[in-house]
Design a protein around this motif. Structure first.
Motif, PDB file in Angstrom:
ATOM      1  N   VAL A 219      40.147  28.506  41.174  1.00 47.88           N
ATOM      2  CA  VAL A 219      40.674  28.763  39.998  1.00 47.88           C
ATOM      3  C   VAL A 219      41.396  30.131  39.830  1.00 47.88           C
ATOM      4  O   VAL A 219      42.284  30.217  39.385  1.00 47.88           O
ATOM      5  CB  VAL A 219      39.567  28.772  38.720  1.00 47.88           C
ATOM      6  N   ALA A 220      40.882  31.119  40.398  1.00 51.47           N
ATOM      7  CA  ALA A 220      41.227  32.487  40.025  1.00 51.47           C
ATOM      8  C   ALA A 220      42.678  32.753  40.625  1.00 51.47           C
ATOM      9  O   ALA A 220      42.944  32.164  41.860  1.00 51.47           O
ATOM     10  CB  ALA A 220      40.310  33.223  40.815  1.00 51.47           C
ATOM     11  N   LYS A 221      43.634  33.593  40.083  1.00 53.93           N
ATOM     12  CA  LYS A 221      44.802  33.743  40.521  1.00 53.93           C
ATOM     13  C   LYS A 221      44.788  34.777  41.571  1.00 53.93           C
ATOM     14  O   LYS A 221      43.870  35.429  41.870  1.00 53.93           O
ATOM     15  CB  LYS A 221      45.681  34.567  39.395  1.00 53.93           C
ATOM     16  N   LYS A 222      45.682  34.666  42.577  1.00 48.54           N
ATOM     17  CA  LYS A 222      45.739  35.103  43.823  1.00 48.54           C
ATOM     18  C   LYS A 222      46.649  36.559  43.696  1.00 48.54           C
ATOM     19  O   LYS A 222      47.797  36.420  42.894  1.00 48.54           O
ATOM     20  CB  LYS A 222      46.159  34.547  44.968  1.00 48.54           C
ATOM     21  N   CYS A 223      46.314  37.735  43.943  1.00 50.94           N
ATOM     22  CA  CYS A 223      46.974  39.012  43.935  1.00 50.94           C
ATOM     23  C   CYS A 223      48.315  38.872  44.600  1.00 50.94           C
ATOM     24  O   CYS A 223      48.204  38.518  45.972  1.00 50.94           O
ATOM     25  CB  CYS A 223      45.999  40.107  44.206  1.00 50.94           C
ATOM     26  N   VAL A 239      44.174  44.408  35.670  1.00 55.42           N
ATOM     27  CA  VAL A 239      45.283  43.593  36.555  1.00 55.42           C
ATOM     28  C   VAL A 239      46.749  43.933  35.830  1.00 55.42           C
ATOM     29  O   VAL A 239      46.747  44.179  34.742  1.00 55.42           O
ATOM     30  CB  VAL A 239      45.085  42.106  36.427  1.00 55.42           C
ATOM     31  N   VAL A 240      47.938  43.749  36.715  1.00 56.91           N
ATOM     32  CA  VAL A 240      49.221  44.074  36.173  1.00 56.91           C
ATOM     33  C   VAL A 240      49.713  42.626  36.372  1.00 56.91           C
ATOM     34  O   VAL A 240      49.858  41.899  37.219  1.00 56.91           O
ATOM     35  CB  VAL A 240      49.751  44.837  37.044  1.00 56.91           C
ATOM     36  N   ASN A 241      50.382  42.086  34.940  1.00 52.91           N
ATOM     37  CA  ASN A 241      51.041  40.625  35.166  1.00 52.91           C
ATOM     38  C   ASN A 241      52.693  41.131  34.999  1.00 52.91           C
ATOM     39  O   ASN A 241      53.114  41.941  34.187  1.00 52.91           O
ATOM     40  CB  ASN A 241      50.433  40.082  34.073  1.00 52.91           C
ATOM     41  N   TYR A 242      53.567  40.404  35.705  1.00 54.78           N
ATOM     42  CA  TYR A 242      54.740  40.709  35.439  1.00 54.78           C
ATOM     43  C   TYR A 242      55.471  39.257  36.091  1.00 54.78           C
ATOM     44  O   TYR A 242      55.427  38.703  37.079  1.00 54.78           O
ATOM     45  CB  TYR A 242      55.545  41.510  36.328  1.00 54.78           C
ATOM     46  N   GLU A 243      56.190  38.845  34.865  1.00 44.64           N
ATOM     47  CA  GLU A 243      56.768  37.395  35.038  1.00 44.64           C
ATOM     48  C   GLU A 243      55.752  36.317  35.330  1.00 44.64           C
ATOM     49  O   GLU A 243      54.778  36.180  34.883  1.00 44.64           O
ATOM     50  CB  GLU A 243      58.005  37.349  35.894  1.00 44.64           C
ATOM     51  N   GLU A 249      45.302  46.117  39.843  1.00 43.95           N
ATOM     52  CA  GLU A 249      45.981  47.539  39.361  1.00 43.95           C
ATOM     53  C   GLU A 249      45.962  48.336  40.619  1.00 43.95           C
ATOM     54  O   GLU A 249      47.031  48.915  40.905  1.00 43.95           O
ATOM     55  CB  GLU A 249      45.115  47.921  38.113  1.00 43.95           C
ATOM     56  N   TYR A 250      44.981  48.271  41.600  1.00 41.66           N
ATOM     57  CA  TYR A 250      44.847  49.084  42.509  1.00 41.66           C
ATOM     58  C   TYR A 250      46.104  48.524  43.744  1.00 41.66           C
ATOM     59  O   TYR A 250      46.187  49.218  44.639  1.00 41.66           O
ATOM     60  CB  TYR A 250      43.583  49.358  42.997  1.00 41.66           C
ATOM     61  N   CYS A 251      46.578  47.354  43.469  1.00 43.10           N
ATOM     62  CA  CYS A 251      47.551  46.823  44.539  1.00 43.10           C
ATOM     63  C   CYS A 251      49.002  46.893  44.006  1.00 43.10           C
ATOM     64  O   CYS A 251      49.859  46.583  44.952  1.00 43.10           O
ATOM     65  CB  CYS A 251      47.189  45.354  44.797  1.00 43.10           C
TER      66      CYS A 251
END
Length: 282
Positions: A219-223, A239-243, A249-251
């Motif tokens: 289920v979880a989104k992949k970084c 987390v940081v979401n873009y588009e 956040e640390y990645c």
């Protein structure tokens, strides 16, 4: 010379006369009535030498006074019962007087005649011990109570039991609560592997529950940076979401200088992130 046969008390000659005996001693009728006669337990008058006397447990009655205290039936030649309060009763009245009353119809429960049910020192006719809801006799079935009311298990479940949020069946024992909803323990399981979640770490996604491992795998989104699942299970995870992409956040760092771009202006080039300075050097 004939030996005298006298009254023990007044010494009257009893030869040819009616007499009574008291402690094996002859007593004339007058002295017997005055000095020896027992008192009738019913009318409280002496029981004379000419009267027929009935005795029971050191109590005495005229034959005509020995009768049922309820219906007044003569009991000289009938079965009877002696109550603790001293009353003498015929068998029928004795059974009624000493028998408990049904809590349903309030009639006498006669021992040996009708079946009965006892609960908390109270008694009912078997046919009067009924479910408060459906009015059917409970008899020897299991039942549950609510206040002073008795319910068969089926009616109690329908009226009072909580129902599982998943299977909608009644929860009769145990169960767990999550977000104010009740669940059977066996229904509160991981949507993927069906592992019970009670007492375990889990997460919810689109109204389904997942254990940690299944959530990470399915289920979880992949970084977009490290390609590992973003679960949020670790404390302080942002987390940081873009588009359509997501990063830990640390990645979320500049591809070239590794400066964190969280909460800063950044430039996307293909799948990579750059700070404005590094982006100018591309």
């Amino acid at each position: 010379m004939t030996e005298r046969f006298d009254c023990f008390y007044c010494r009257e000659n009893l030869q040819g006369k009616k007499y009574a005996k008291k402690d094996e001693k002859p007593v004339c009728v007058r002295c017997f009535d005055k000095l020896c006669a027992n008192t009738c337990a019913e009318c409280r008058k002496p029981i004379g030498a000419d009267a027929k006397e009935l005795t029971h447990k050191n109590r005495h009655w005229h034959e005509g006074c020995f009768r049922c205290a309820k219906c007044y039936k003569p009991l000289a030649n009938e079965p009877f019962a002696a109550k603790d309060d001293g009353k003498i009763m015929c068998g029928k009245c004795g059974d009624r007087d000493g028998s408990p009353r049904c809590q349903g119809c309030y009639k006498v429960i006669t021992p040996g005649v009708s079946k009965n049910v006892e609960y908390k020192h109270k008694v009912w006719h078997e046919e009067c011990f009924i479910c408060f809801e459906c009015k059917q006799p409970i008899r020897s079935q299991s039942f549950l109570t609510k206040g002073d009311e008795m319910y068969c298990t089926g009616c109690h479940e329908k009226k009072f039991a909580k129902h599982c949020a998943r299977c909608k069946e009644a929860i009769t024992s145990g169960g767990i609560t999550y977000q104010d909803q009740p669940w059977h323990s066996e229904c509160f399981v991981c949507n993927t592997c069906k592992k019970p979640l009670a007492g375990a770490r889990f997460t919810a996604h689109e109204d389904q529950f997942y254990c940690v491992n299944c959530y990470k795998a399915d289920v979880a989104k992949k970084c977009s940076g490290c390609q590992n699942p973003i679960t949020g299970f670790a404390s302080g995870t942002y987390v940081v979401n873009y588009e359509d992409k997501t990063w830990h956040e640390y990645c979320f760092n500049c591809k070239k200088c590794s400066l964190s771009m969280a909460h800063k202006r950044f430039v996307i080039n293909g799948n990579d992130i750059y700070c404005p300075d590094c982006a100018k050097k591309l």
